[in-house]
Structures are given as C-alpha cells and as structure tokens.
Design a protein around this motif. Sequence first.
Motif, short mmCIF file in Angstrom:
data_model
loop_
_atom_site.label_atom_id
_atom_site.label_comp_id
_atom_site.label_asym_id
_atom_site.label_seq_id
_atom_site.Cartn_x
_atom_site.Cartn_y
_atom_site.Cartn_z
N ARG A 1 0.68 -1.08 -0.08
CA ARG A 1 -0.08 0.03 0.09
C ARG A 1 0.84 1.44 -0.12
O ARG A 1 0.75 2.15 -0.55
CB ARG A 1 -1.03 0.09 1.20
CG ARG A 1 -2.39 -0.44 0.98
CD ARG A 1 -3.49 -0.05 2.17
NE ARG A 1 -2.88 -0.51 3.38
CZ ARG A 1 -2.84 -1.89 3.59
NH1 ARG A 1 -3.24 -2.74 3.26
NH2 ARG A 1 -2.58 -1.74 5.08
N ARG A 2 1.94 1.19 0.72
CA ARG A 2 2.93 2.23 0.98
C ARG A 2 3.62 2.75 -0.41
O ARG A 2 3.73 3.70 -0.99
CB ARG A 2 3.65 2.21 2.07
CG ARG A 2 3.27 2.93 3.24
CD ARG A 2 4.23 2.80 4.40
NE ARG A 2 4.23 1.42 4.78
CZ ARG A 2 4.82 1.01 5.88
NH1 ARG A 2 5.77 1.47 6.36
NH2 ARG A 2 4.59 -0.41 6.20
N SER B 1 1.90 9.37 -5.62
CA SER B 1 2.52 10.84 -5.36
C SER B 1 3.59 11.31 -6.38
O SER B 1 3.58 12.31 -6.77
CB SER B 1 3.27 10.70 -3.93
OG SER B 1 3.92 11.88 -3.69
N GLU C 1 1.14 3.98 -2.78
CA GLU C 1 0.91 5.61 -2.51
C GLU C 1 2.07 6.51 -2.84
O GLU C 1 1.97 7.45 -3.59
CB GLU C 1 0.60 5.77 -1.03
CG GLU C 1 -0.66 5.24 -0.59
CD GLU C 1 -0.71 5.21 1.07
OE1 GLU C 1 0.32 5.44 1.76
OE2 GLU C 1 -1.82 4.51 1.53
#
Length: 152
Positions: free
Chosen positions: A12-13, A20, A16
């Motif tokens: 998930r990170r 970004s 993300e």
Amino acid sequence: MMQSRRIDPLLRRAQEHEDSVARDLAERQRSLALQESRLEELRGYAAEYANSQMAATSPAQLANRRAFLDRIDQALAQQLQNVDRSRSSVDIERDRLLLASRDKQVLEQLAASYRAQERQVVERRDQREMDDLGARRVRQAATAAAQESEEA
C-alpha cells in the motif's frame, strides 16, 4: 501469521508513493509546457519586433530600439534557462516514477509468491484432511463389514 498479510502495508505504501511521484511528474510536465509556451510567445514577439519596419529617425530612437532588442534577447535567454530547468525536473521525476514503479512491482511479485505458497499449504492441508477422511471411512466400512461377518 501469513507472510502475504505482512507485505500488504508495504505494498500500500509503495502504491501511495508511486501515485505521489506520478502526481509530481504530472505537475512538472504542466510546468514545462507552460515554460515552453512562454518561450514560444517571447520568440514570436522578438521576431515580430525585429521584423517590424519602424523608422528610426534619430540616434536616440536607434539606441532605444537596440536596448529593447537586447532586453528581449535577455528575456529569451532567461526563458530558455527556465525551459531547460523544467525539462531537467521532468526527467528527474520520470526517473523517480520508474524507480517507484519498480519497487512496487518487486513487492507485488513477492506478495504473489507468498500467496501462491500459502495456497499450496492450504491445498496440501485440505488434501491431507480429505485423505484422512477417506481412510477413516474405509476403516469404518472395514470394521462394519467385519462386525457383520462375525454376527453372521
């Protein structure tokens, strides 16, 4: 605990982070397009002014015209530097996005590998349970057959 669940937060990170960086790249690309548009406007203005047939009737007018052309040249040089900086920034963000995407892909492959291993463990366990159940039924049937033959 299952390894695939432990990797999910990392995945998930990574997603993300990739999102970004993609947003940053899009912003840099918009900025580059704006800088290139300004450069083209300046070039058009400089060409228009240079090609205009303004009659310079005095040395002062000639000096003013020369000074104005110099300022346009300086503005063009500055804007060209802005475009180069923007282009460089886009290249850097593109590289960052490529790296972020690769990182995420490695984690996705690792998670898929863990999930496949976990599925195999579950399938083997299920197969063992089915084998045990089958063996129990065979034993029960054999025991029942043996009791029937003793009663007969």
